[in-house]
Design a protein around this motif. Structure first.
Motif, mmCIF file in Angstrom:
data_model
loop_
_atom_site.group_PDB
_atom_site.id
_atom_site.type_symbol
_atom_site.label_atom_id
_atom_site.label_comp_id
_atom_site.label_asym_id
_atom_site.label_seq_id
_atom_site.Cartn_x
_atom_site.Cartn_y
_atom_site.Cartn_z
ATOM 1 N N TYR A 155 0.870 -1.177 0.000
ATOM 2 C CA TYR A 155 0.000 0.000 0.000
ATOM 3 C C TYR A 155 0.902 1.221 0.000
ATOM 4 O O TYR A 155 1.992 1.212 0.606
ATOM 5 C CB TYR A 155 -0.881 -0.031 1.246
ATOM 6 C CG TYR A 155 -1.910 1.065 1.396
ATOM 7 C CD1 TYR A 155 -3.077 1.087 0.649
ATOM 8 C CD2 TYR A 155 -1.732 2.069 2.352
ATOM 9 C CE1 TYR A 155 -4.033 2.065 0.828
ATOM 10 C CE2 TYR A 155 -2.691 3.059 2.550
ATOM 11 C CZ TYR A 155 -3.841 3.053 1.780
ATOM 12 O OH TYR A 155 -4.790 4.025 1.959
ATOM 13 N N VAL A 156 0.473 2.270 -0.666
ATOM 14 C CA VAL A 156 1.233 3.512 -0.758
ATOM 15 C C VAL A 156 0.353 4.652 -0.286
ATOM 16 O O VAL A 156 -0.792 4.786 -0.724
ATOM 17 C CB VAL A 156 1.696 3.741 -2.213
ATOM 18 C CG1 VAL A 156 2.144 5.177 -2.418
ATOM 19 C CG2 VAL A 156 2.813 2.779 -2.579
ATOM 20 N N ALA A 157 0.867 5.478 0.617
ATOM 21 C CA ALA A 157 0.110 6.635 1.108
ATOM 22 C C ALA A 157 1.044 7.561 1.870
ATOM 23 O O ALA A 157 2.116 7.154 2.350
ATOM 24 C CB ALA A 157 -1.040 6.199 2.016
ATOM 25 N N ASP A 158 0.634 8.806 2.011
ATOM 26 C CA ASP A 158 1.358 9.802 2.803
ATOM 27 C C ASP A 158 1.025 9.588 4.280
ATOM 28 O O ASP A 158 -0.103 9.854 4.701
ATOM 29 C CB ASP A 158 0.941 11.196 2.342
ATOM 30 C CG ASP A 158 1.390 12.300 3.277
ATOM 31 O OD1 ASP A 158 2.339 12.090 4.054
ATOM 32 O OD2 ASP A 158 0.780 13.388 3.234
ATOM 33 N N VAL A 159 1.996 9.111 5.054
ATOM 34 C CA VAL A 159 1.735 8.877 6.481
ATOM 35 C C VAL A 159 2.658 9.659 7.411
ATOM 36 O O VAL A 159 2.377 9.764 8.610
ATOM 37 C CB VAL A 159 1.816 7.366 6.847
ATOM 38 C CG1 VAL A 159 0.751 6.592 6.111
ATOM 39 C CG2 VAL A 159 3.192 6.789 6.579
ATOM 40 N N THR A 160 3.780 10.226 6.902
ATOM 41 C CA THR A 160 4.678 10.933 7.810
ATOM 42 C C THR A 160 4.460 12.437 7.825
ATOM 43 O O THR A 160 4.955 13.115 8.720
ATOM 44 C CB THR A 160 6.158 10.661 7.467
ATOM 45 O OG1 THR A 160 6.452 11.181 6.167
ATOM 46 C CG2 THR A 160 6.459 9.179 7.515
ATOM 47 N N GLY A 161 3.751 12.983 6.816
ATOM 48 C CA GLY A 161 3.327 14.363 6.937
ATOM 49 C C GLY A 161 4.035 15.367 6.075
ATOM 50 O O GLY A 161 3.728 16.564 6.169
ATOM 51 N N ASP A 162 4.989 14.955 5.194
ATOM 52 C CA ASP A 162 5.673 15.948 4.375
ATOM 53 C C ASP A 162 5.134 15.965 2.945
ATOM 54 O O ASP A 162 5.793 16.496 2.054
ATOM 55 C CB ASP A 162 7.186 15.726 4.391
ATOM 56 C CG ASP A 162 7.624 14.487 3.603
ATOM 57 O OD1 ASP A 162 6.747 13.697 3.169
ATOM 58 O OD2 ASP A 162 8.842 14.302 3.424
ATOM 59 N N TRP A 163 3.969 15.395 2.710
ATOM 60 C CA TRP A 163 3.183 15.261 1.488
ATOM 61 C C TRP A 163 3.716 14.169 0.573
ATOM 62 O O TRP A 163 2.954 13.599 -0.215
ATOM 63 C CB TRP A 163 3.026 16.572 0.713
ATOM 64 C CG TRP A 163 4.153 16.948 -0.213
ATOM 65 C CD1 TRP A 163 5.178 17.802 0.041
ATOM 66 C CD2 TRP A 163 4.350 16.477 -1.559
ATOM 67 N NE1 TRP A 163 6.022 17.890 -1.044
ATOM 68 C CE2 TRP A 163 5.534 17.081 -2.052
ATOM 69 C CE3 TRP A 163 3.670 15.602 -2.398
ATOM 70 C CZ2 TRP A 163 6.035 16.855 -3.328
ATOM 71 C CZ3 TRP A 163 4.168 15.371 -3.670
ATOM 72 C CH2 TRP A 163 5.341 15.993 -4.126
ATOM 73 N N ARG A 164 4.995 13.804 0.663
ATOM 74 C CA ARG A 164 5.465 12.655 -0.113
ATOM 75 C C ARG A 164 4.843 11.373 0.437
ATOM 76 O O ARG A 164 4.404 11.328 1.588
ATOM 77 C CB ARG A 164 6.991 12.560 -0.050
ATOM 78 C CG ARG A 164 7.710 13.706 -0.717
ATOM 79 C CD ARG A 164 9.212 13.557 -0.640
ATOM 80 N NE ARG A 164 9.715 13.616 0.722
ATOM 81 C CZ ARG A 164 11.015 13.553 1.050
ATOM 82 N NH1 ARG A 164 11.920 13.401 0.102
ATOM 83 N NH2 ARG A 164 11.379 13.632 2.314
ATOM 84 N N GLU A 165 4.840 10.326 -0.393
ATOM 85 C CA GLU A 165 4.192 9.084 0.018
ATOM 86 C C GLU A 165 5.194 8.073 0.541
ATOM 87 O O GLU A 165 6.351 8.016 0.098
ATOM 88 C CB GLU A 165 3.406 8.487 -1.154
ATOM 89 C CG GLU A 165 2.209 9.344 -1.543
ATOM 90 C CD GLU A 165 1.474 8.784 -2.735
ATOM 91 O OE1 GLU A 165 0.287 8.417 -2.577
ATOM 92 O OE2 GLU A 165 2.062 8.728 -3.833
ATOM 93 N N GLU A 166 4.724 7.259 1.473
ATOM 94 C CA GLU A 166 5.513 6.184 2.038
ATOM 95 C C GLU A 166 5.059 4.835 1.485
ATOM 96 O O GLU A 166 3.971 4.712 0.909
ATOM 97 C CB GLU A 166 5.408 6.183 3.563
ATOM 98 C CG GLU A 166 6.251 7.250 4.245
ATOM 99 C CD GLU A 166 5.754 8.667 3.974
ATOM 100 O OE1 GLU A 166 6.578 9.495 3.518
ATOM 101 O OE2 GLU A 166 4.564 8.953 4.192
ATOM 102 N N ILE A 167 5.873 3.818 1.693
ATOM 103 C CA ILE A 167 5.607 2.461 1.234
ATOM 104 C C ILE A 167 5.277 1.605 2.444
ATOM 105 O O ILE A 167 6.083 1.507 3.383
ATOM 106 C CB ILE A 167 6.823 1.889 0.493
ATOM 107 C CG1 ILE A 167 7.162 2.746 -0.730
ATOM 108 C CG2 ILE A 167 6.579 0.440 0.090
ATOM 109 C CD1 ILE A 167 8.511 2.426 -1.351
ATOM 110 N N LEU A 168 4.084 1.012 2.441
ATOM 111 C CA LEU A 168 3.635 0.151 3.535
ATOM 112 C C LEU A 168 3.614 -1.290 3.038
ATOM 113 O O LEU A 168 2.987 -1.592 2.020
ATOM 114 C CB LEU A 168 2.242 0.551 4.012
ATOM 115 C CG LEU A 168 2.114 1.797 4.906
ATOM 116 C CD1 LEU A 168 2.483 3.068 4.141
ATOM 117 C CD2 LEU A 168 0.704 1.918 5.458
ATOM 118 N N VAL A 169 4.308 -2.157 3.757
ATOM 119 C CA VAL A 169 4.409 -3.564 3.370
ATOM 120 C C VAL A 169 3.952 -4.437 4.530
ATOM 121 O O VAL A 169 4.493 -4.339 5.645
ATOM 122 C CB VAL A 169 5.857 -3.932 2.996
ATOM 123 C CG1 VAL A 169 5.942 -5.411 2.608
ATOM 124 C CG2 VAL A 169 6.369 -3.049 1.869
#
Length: 462
Positions: free
Chosen positions: A407-421
């Protein structure tokens, strides 16, 4: 946001707060979930601010292990990895939608938002005994239940999605979807409710029994025309009032995947991208009708990534994976429907990558630059995860994993997206530790379409 899902920008209930824990590509944040590991393709991931602290939290659904008496789990952990609550219930998640019903492979079967207007987040899910459950996002305490009537020809409602059909700017409407109970199952039945009427047992605002869904997916929701109200998307597009707006070009094929993007800025509104299996075309349709329909040597597109993939350009491209079980040969269309690139995945992949190629392909805002990348996992295995450039296939980075879900989504807050595995019962969150070149961009969550699409997804349409 640029030109992807950019017409409807509404303020989210909360803006950014610093992340509770840092994680990067070398040292991801790892959360050990107190739930069984996935045993099949049922269940998935969403993120939402369930405890109203302005940080995105993690919601994971899985069917239980065969030895467990309770057949399903919903686990909710906060942004820092602290367990908030876990529900054991016969939640509507499963595998192949054509035989088992929605939400299909990797479909999360859960939604989150402030549906009752009290300023707090609620979490919604359906169970296979035909009950809709509404629980407090922070505690998991049940707030309400409903047992809406099921259409004749359906076994149960299978998806409950949060919507805004009235243009209120809130999450006060619910879309229910069900597939036919017999034969080849597709999500033809829809019912739209206000949340208050649904809980009160009152009739729906509208119903239809002729929605043509993607063959493997549930309906997707997005505000295509920018009027503040959600359309319902599949092979057919229905208006917020439940009226047929447009349908894809008829053919002998069915639709494998559905995406939303501003592919053609010169055309009013956002567009819907449809991938055909059988006739093997890619279609682009808007609210006023079909725009183009193209193929590349009649190769099946099967899965796609849509985004700004060319450095220094805002043009949106459509990358198609191709059908081959091994030695995939992706091809790329430009915004006008012209094939502009094709290559062999084997020539671009990192050494040791499976010959089966990639699956669960997400467009990702990883670098903070205008150019987007694609993120995917190894196909047909619980394998590694990669970042790659869709126009060339060149791998940018490989993450050593045994991925069951991606899953890919912005979770840390700097608008870039993170990778969730999700690998077994461990959830890893990778972030880009490099300096963000555009730190003043708005968070992706401020775009309501982003919020809708990040909840209405599954394996075929991430």
């Amino acid at each position: 946001m640029g030109r992807i899902m950019s017409l409807t920008v509404l303020l989210a209930p909360h803006l950014w707060a610093p992340p509770a824990a840092a994680a990067d590509v070398a040292n991801p944040q790892v959360i050990t979930l107190e739930i069984p590991a996935p045993q099949d393709s049922g269940g998935g991931i969403i993120v939402a601010d369930v405890n109203d602290d302005r940080r995105q939290d993690f919601l994971v659904t899985v069917p239980s292990a065969a030895k467990d008496a309770v057949p399903g789990h919903l686990a909710v952990y906060d942004n820092g990895g602290k367990k908030l609550w876990i529900k054991k219930a016969d939640i509507c998640v499963g595998g192949q939608s054509e035989s088992q019903g929605l939400p299909g492979h990797h479909g999360p079967g859960v939604a989150a938002g402030d549906v009752d207007g009290d300023g707090r987040c609620e979490v919604l899910f359906l169970t296979k005994d035909r009950v809709l459950h509404v629980v407090d996002g922070a505690t998991g305490k049940e707030k309400a239940t409903a047992r809406p009537p099921v259409p004749e020809g359906a076994a149960r409602w299978e998806i409950a999605a949060i919507a805004d059909f009235r243009g209120t700017g809130a999450d006060g409407d619910i879309l229910l979807q069900a597939s036919n109970a017999g034969g080849y199952r597709t999500g033809r039945f829809l019912a739209a409710y206000t949340y208050k009427n649904l809980i009160a047992g009152k009739p729906p605002t509208w119903t239809v029994d002729n929605f043509v869904s993607c063959a493997h997916n549930g309906a997707r929701l997005a505000d295509l025309d920018g009027d503040g109200r959600d359309e319902v998307l599949g092979r057919t597009v229905f208006s917020p009032q439940g009226k047929l707006l447009v349908k894809a070009v008829d053919s002998r094929s069915h639709i494998d995947s559905v995406f939303v993007a501003d592919v053609r800025p010169d055309v009013s509104g956002l567009e819907v991208v449809l991938l055909e299996e059988g006739a093997n075309y890619v279609q682009l349709i808007g609210t006023s009708g079909p725009i183009w329909r193209s193929h590349f040597r009649n190769q099946e597109p099967q899965n796609a990534a849509i985004g700004r993939f060319k450095p220094g350009s805002d043009e949106v491209f459509i990358w198609c994976r191709s059908r081959y079980n091994e030695h995939q040969k992706p091809f790329v269309f430009d915004s006008q429907g012209k094939k502009v690139f094709d290559y062999a995945m084997d020539d671009a992949a990192s050494p040791g990558w499976t010959a089966s190629g990639v699956e669960v392909i997400h467009t990702i805002d990883w670098t903070g630059r205008r150019e987007q990348l694609a993120c995917a996992k190894e196909r047909h295995t619980e394998g590694d995860v990669c970042l790659f450039k869709p126009l060339s296939g060149k791998f940018v980075q490989v993450f050593d994993q045994q991925a069951d879900r991606l899953y890919v989504a912005d979770v840390t807050g700097d608008w870039r997206e993170e990778i969730l595995v999700l690998a077994g019962s461990k959830l890893s969150i990778y972030r880009n530790p490099a300096k963000n070149p555009r730190p003043d961009e708005k968070r992706l969550w401020t775009n309501r379409n982003y919020r809708r699409l990040k909840q209405c997804h599954n394996y075929y349409s991430p």
